[in-house]
Design a protein around this motif. Structure first.
Motif, PDB file in Angstrom:
ATOM      1  N   LYS A  61       2.479   1.651  -3.488  1.00 14.85           N
ATOM      2  CA  LYS A  61       1.543   2.196  -4.484  1.00 14.85           C
ATOM      3  C   LYS A  61       1.302   3.680  -4.249  1.00 14.85           C
ATOM      4  N   ARG A  67      -0.448   4.860  -9.668  1.00 11.91           N
ATOM      5  CA  ARG A  67      -0.939   3.715  -8.870  1.00 11.91           C
ATOM      6  C   ARG A  67      -1.754   4.239  -7.708  1.00 11.91           C
ATOM      7  N   GLU A  68      -2.740   3.453  -7.305  1.00 11.18           N
ATOM      8  CA  GLU A  68      -3.570   3.840  -6.168  1.00 11.18           C
ATOM      9  C   GLU A  68      -3.513   2.753  -5.108  1.00 11.18           C
ATOM     10  N   PRO A  69      -3.159   3.091  -3.858  1.00  8.83           N
ATOM     11  CA  PRO A  69      -3.189   2.089  -2.796  1.00  8.83           C
ATOM     12  C   PRO A  69      -4.636   1.720  -2.455  1.00  8.83           C
ATOM     13  N   LYS A 102       1.314  13.924  -4.494  1.00  8.83           N
ATOM     14  CA  LYS A 102       0.257  13.457  -5.410  1.00  8.83           C
ATOM     15  C   LYS A 102      -0.748  14.567  -5.692  1.00  8.83           C
ATOM     16  N   MET A 133       4.044   5.595  -5.909  1.00  8.00           N
ATOM     17  CA  MET A 133       4.241   5.498  -7.365  1.00  8.00           C
ATOM     18  C   MET A 133       3.219   6.302  -8.151  1.00  8.00           C
ATOM     19  N   LYS A 134       3.698   6.922  -9.182  1.00  6.86           N
ATOM     20  CA  LYS A 134       2.817   7.678 -10.071  1.00  6.86           C
ATOM     21  C   LYS A 134       1.871   6.714 -10.792  1.00  6.86           C
ATOM     22  N   ASN A 188       0.836  -1.207   0.000  1.00  3.82           N
ATOM     23  CA  ASN A 188       0.000   0.000   0.000  1.00  3.82           C
ATOM     24  C   ASN A 188       0.872   1.259   0.000  1.00  3.82           C
TER      25      ASN A 188
END
Ligand code: NDP
Length: 217
Positions: free
Chosen positions: A54, A60-62, A107, A57-58, A51
């Motif tokens: 993620k 990606r969604e946890p 983000k 990272m660009k 989680n």
């Protein structure tokens, strides 16, 4: 909780939809091992490395975002504070607050600096911030002259200091010197009564979201 019972919860097809490990753990228990055992679908604290990975990272969604950092973002959003394009400074880089809140601000398109215990001259960095997240665990460390006038200041710190006037002998204060900073900041959360209750609300939100996902599955 024993590792074996944690594994049973993780792998069992039972009704449990969330697991929360109360941190910090006693020194003889390996925190990394315990947190990695939690299924990411039940990780309502959002501390599982997948989680957090993620979150970093660009694109990606946890499945879950850690509750205190999520609460900080909710406070900013509900107060109408613009994050995009703003200068944000996070004081603290812990796994549970400083680091994830920095990732969330990034983000949300803020320009983010992180101040920690090895940062020389932290006040000059904090002074540049439109948004300050204080999460150092140092009682009333952030003074009025550290703050840009009008800045939004979220005080995560919860520190107990001696107070002989109280029956308990202590009181809780934040990382921010409230009396000083309230004269300069545009927004400032109190301690207690600010980030704490919002953290609890975010934990409930994560739990409900996880349960809904489980039902849909
Ligand atoms: P940690 O002790 O894990 O991390 C503290 C961080 O602050 C570290 O990164 C440390 O740097 C940094 N730091 C310490 N001293 C200084 C200093 N003088 N100047 C700059 N940075 C410093 O704490 P947590 O992140 O777990 O918690 C921070 C505070 O938030 C605590 O008071 C805690 O009680 C509170 N809290 C409140 C919650 C709530 O719901 N309201 C939830 C979680 C925490 P380094 O990495 O270099 O050691």
């Amino acid at each position: 909780m024993e590792l074996e019972s944690l594994r049973a919860l993780r792998h069992g097809g039972g009704f449990e939809k969330s697991i929360l490990v109360q941190l910090p753990l006693p020194k003889h228990i390996n925190e990394e091992k315990i947190l990695s055992e939690i299924s990411i679908e039940k990780d309502v604290d959002g501390f599982h490395p997948l989680n957090i990975g993620k979150l970093a990272m660009k694109g990606r969604e946890p499945l879950f975002v850690p509750c205190t950092p999520k609460g900080c973002m909710e406070l900013l959003s509900r107060s109408g504070v613009t994050v995009k394009g703003k200068r944000a400074v996070v004081v603290g880089r812990s796994n549970i607050v400083g680091l994830p809140v920095s990732l969330l601000l990034l983000k949300a398109d803020a320009t983010v600096s992180i101040v920690h215990s090895r940062t020389p001259d932290p006040e000059s960095i904090v002074r540049e911030a439109d948004i300050v997240i204080a999460a150092a665990g140092q009682a009333m460390m952030i003074k009025g002259d550290w703050i840009k006038p009008g800045a939004a200041v979220i005080d995560v710190g919860t520190n107990s200091v001696d107070d002989p006037t109280r029956k308990s002998g202590y009181r809780l204060v934040g990382d921010v010197d409230f009396a000083e900073v309230s004269k300069v900041a545009g927004y400032l959360t109190p301690v207690p009564g600010g980030v704490g209750p919002m953290t609890v609300a975010m934990l409930l939100k994560n739990t409900v979201d996880g349960a809904k996902r489980g039902i849909v599955e």
